[in-house]
Motif scaffolding. Sequence first.
Motif, PDB file in Angstrom:
ATOM      1  N   UNK A  58      -3.812  -7.078  -0.093  1.00  0.00           N
ATOM      2  CA  UNK A  58      -5.084  -6.953  -0.820  1.00  0.00           C
ATOM      3  C   UNK A  58      -4.877  -5.989  -1.895  1.00  0.00           C
ATOM      4  N   UNK A  59      -5.557  -5.790  -2.804  1.00  0.00           N
ATOM      5  CA  UNK A  59      -5.482  -4.811  -3.969  1.00  0.00           C
ATOM      6  C   UNK A  59      -5.574  -3.481  -3.387  1.00  0.00           C
ATOM      7  N   UNK A  60      -6.250  -3.239  -2.350  1.00  0.00           N
ATOM      8  CA  UNK A  60      -5.990  -1.669  -1.701  1.00  0.00           C
ATOM      9  C   UNK A  60      -4.556  -1.731  -1.209  1.00  0.00           C
ATOM     10  N   UNK A  61      -4.015  -2.680  -0.622  1.00  0.00           N
ATOM     11  CA  UNK A  61      -2.735  -2.860  -0.297  1.00  0.00           C
ATOM     12  C   UNK A  61      -1.884  -2.587  -1.174  1.00  0.00           C
ATOM     13  N   UNK A  62      -1.813  -3.291  -2.351  1.00  0.00           N
ATOM     14  CA  UNK A  62      -1.135  -3.004  -3.292  1.00  0.00           C
ATOM     15  C   UNK A  62      -1.037  -1.641  -3.924  1.00  0.00           C
ATOM     16  N   UNK A  63      -2.140  -1.183  -3.794  1.00  0.00           N
ATOM     17  CA  UNK A  63      -2.259   0.456  -4.317  1.00  0.00           C
ATOM     18  C   UNK A  63      -1.556   1.329  -3.367  1.00  0.00           C
ATOM     19  N   UNK A  64      -1.883   0.941  -1.910  1.00  0.00           N
ATOM     20  CA  UNK A  64      -1.284   1.954  -0.882  1.00  0.00           C
ATOM     21  C   UNK A  64       0.155   1.773  -0.735  1.00  0.00           C
ATOM     22  N   UNK A  65       0.869   0.749  -1.049  1.00  0.00           N
ATOM     23  CA  UNK A  65       2.114   0.351  -0.761  1.00  0.00           C
ATOM     24  C   UNK A  65       3.243   1.694  -1.494  1.00  0.00           C
ATOM     25  N   UNK A  66       3.182   1.798  -2.648  1.00  0.00           N
ATOM     26  CA  UNK A  66       4.072   2.874  -3.245  1.00  0.00           C
ATOM     27  C   UNK A  66       3.987   4.250  -2.500  1.00  0.00           C
ATOM     28  N   UNK A  67       2.657   4.686  -2.165  1.00  0.00           N
ATOM     29  CA  UNK A  67       2.441   5.986  -1.423  1.00  0.00           C
ATOM     30  C   UNK A  67       2.820   5.907  -0.240  1.00  0.00           C
ATOM     31  N   UNK A  68       2.872   4.810   0.606  1.00  0.00           N
ATOM     32  CA  UNK A  68       3.352   4.542   2.012  1.00  0.00           C
ATOM     33  C   UNK A  68       4.868   4.758   1.943  1.00  0.00           C
ATOM     34  N   UNK A  69       5.425   4.157   1.170  1.00  0.00           N
ATOM     35  CA  UNK A  69       6.965   4.179   0.981  1.00  0.00           C
ATOM     36  C   UNK A  69       7.288   5.472   0.613  1.00  0.00           C
ATOM     37  N   UNK A  70       6.848   6.431  -0.195  1.00  0.00           N
ATOM     38  CA  UNK A  70       6.982   7.770  -0.641  1.00  0.00           C
ATOM     39  C   UNK A  70       6.778   8.568   0.825  1.00  0.00           C
ATOM     40  N   UNK A  71       5.735   8.262   1.545  1.00  0.00           N
ATOM     41  CA  UNK A  71       5.430   9.048   3.018  1.00  0.00           C
ATOM     42  C   UNK A  71       6.691   8.820   3.911  1.00  0.00           C
ATOM     43  N   UNK A  72       7.317   7.686   3.828  1.00  0.00           N
ATOM     44  CA  UNK A  72       8.537   7.134   4.733  1.00  0.00           C
ATOM     45  C   UNK A  72       9.605   8.363   4.093  1.00  0.00           C
ATOM     46  N   UNK A  73       9.784   8.280   2.767  1.00  0.00           N
ATOM     47  CA  UNK A  73      10.982   9.078   2.373  1.00  0.00           C
ATOM     48  C   UNK A  73      10.857  10.451   2.493  1.00  0.00           C
ATOM     49  N   UNK A  74       9.669  11.114   2.574  1.00  0.00           N
ATOM     50  CA  UNK A  74       9.500  12.397   2.832  1.00  0.00           C
ATOM     51  C   UNK A  74       9.573  12.713   4.239  1.00  0.00           C
ATOM     52  N   UNK A  75       9.269  11.796   5.000  1.00  0.00           N
ATOM     53  CA  UNK A  75       9.324  11.989   6.493  1.00  0.00           C
ATOM     54  C   UNK A  75      11.003  11.854   6.769  1.00  0.00           C
ATOM     55  N   UNK A  76      11.662  11.037   6.193  1.00  0.00           N
ATOM     56  CA  UNK A  76      13.209  11.153   6.380  1.00  0.00           C
ATOM     57  C   UNK A  76      13.757  12.339   5.978  1.00  0.00           C
ATOM     58  N   UNK A  77      13.245  12.936   4.450  1.00  0.00           N
ATOM     59  CA  UNK A  77      13.996  14.103   4.201  1.00  0.00           C
ATOM     60  C   UNK A  77      13.662  15.386   5.254  1.00  0.00           C
ATOM     61  N   UNK A  78      12.223  15.281   5.844  1.00  0.00           N
ATOM     62  CA  UNK A  78      12.290  16.325   6.562  1.00  0.00           C
ATOM     63  C   UNK A  78      12.796  16.266   7.660  1.00  0.00           C
ATOM     64  N   UNK A  79      13.028  15.183   8.457  1.00  0.00           N
ATOM     65  CA  UNK A  79      14.076  15.009   9.688  1.00  0.00           C
ATOM     66  C   UNK A  79      15.273  15.495   9.387  1.00  0.00           C
ATOM     67  N   UNK A  80      15.857  15.146   8.255  1.00  0.00           N
ATOM     68  CA  UNK A  80      17.486  15.292   7.675  1.00  0.00           C
ATOM     69  C   UNK A  80      17.536  16.883   7.799  1.00  0.00           C
ATOM     70  N   UNK A  81      16.306  17.647   7.222  1.00  0.00           N
ATOM     71  CA  UNK A  81      16.443  19.085   6.992  1.00  0.00           C
ATOM     72  C   UNK A  81      16.780  19.751   8.146  1.00  0.00           C
ATOM     73  N   UNK A  82      16.475  19.414   9.371  1.00  0.00           N
ATOM     74  CA  UNK A  82      16.728  19.964  10.642  1.00  0.00           C
ATOM     75  C   UNK A  82      17.585  19.075  11.626  1.00  0.00           C
TER      76      UNK A  82
END
Length: 311
Positions: A58-82
């Motif tokens: 949906x339009x909301x799904x399209x708006x959320x997708x780049x932020x969702x991908x960034x959330x996953x990247x941040x989570x991966x970096x957080x896990x890698x740090x420890x």
Amino acid sequence: MELEAVRTFVAVAEAGQFQKAAVDLSITQQAVSKRIAALEHDLGVRLFTRAPRGAELTIDGQAFLPHARELLRVAERAGASVRPGRRPLRVDVIGSRGAQSGLMRGFHGAHPDIDLDVVMLLDIETAVAAIRSGAIDASFRAVAAPSLPLPTDIESVRVLDEPLQLLTGPAHALAGARSVPLAQLAGHRIWMPGIVPGSEWAAYYDDLVAEFGLTIEVTGPNFGSDALLDTIADTPALATFMGEHTRLIWPADHGLRRIPVTDPTPVYPHSLLWHRDNPHPALATLRTHLAATTAGHDTAGTWTPGWVIPR
């Protein structure tokens, strides 16, 4: 917002189908539907619409997708740090100029690819607590004095027996000696203001005093090694003990003498402590390096306190 729901949302968006996303994630299609429904409930919007060719954003799904991908990247970096092997190996040493720091410099020289954090904690109780909490990976200490037993989950191995030397000024009665028998130090004033009551090195010197009748004075404020060296240089009646591997620099006009102590030579037993369940791969590398580069223990003609446990 559950991270797995966000991960499932991205998988569906990239696959274009709930069924294919389920296969990619190794879960059931029903689980995919439940995660997406929960995420839509949390966000208060619809993210997908059903279409003949699968699921469309949906339009909301399209708006959320780049932020969702960034959330996953941040989570991966957080896990890698420890994550073990991805963060620096944290090792505690008592001081920056002593044998322990020298051992860590040698390790860094042999393994420059391993990131290190070297810290300095005051006492063994603090060091053991930091090992158990995961704040540090290892600590160099003297073990195990009867009053300082180690917890059962802490492992230790003896890594270096460091001979003590006598440090005197140029006017001291023993300044001209090439070496001095330990028994001959009885009656001489040995000044060591840096000994902390209750520490493992205080226990070591208590045993040394008791066995050989020495006089070790700890009076006066501890202004650090520079002030200690100044006082020893200017006071003929005072001397101090120093580890053979301690690296100190003083002015040439101090005329200080480092004199080996013999018959027997008192050695300070450095051990490495770590938690038995610590998974950091560099810890095993450090232990292997120390085992390969340090000398044997309890050699003839040396003295260590009776509470030292050879390992």
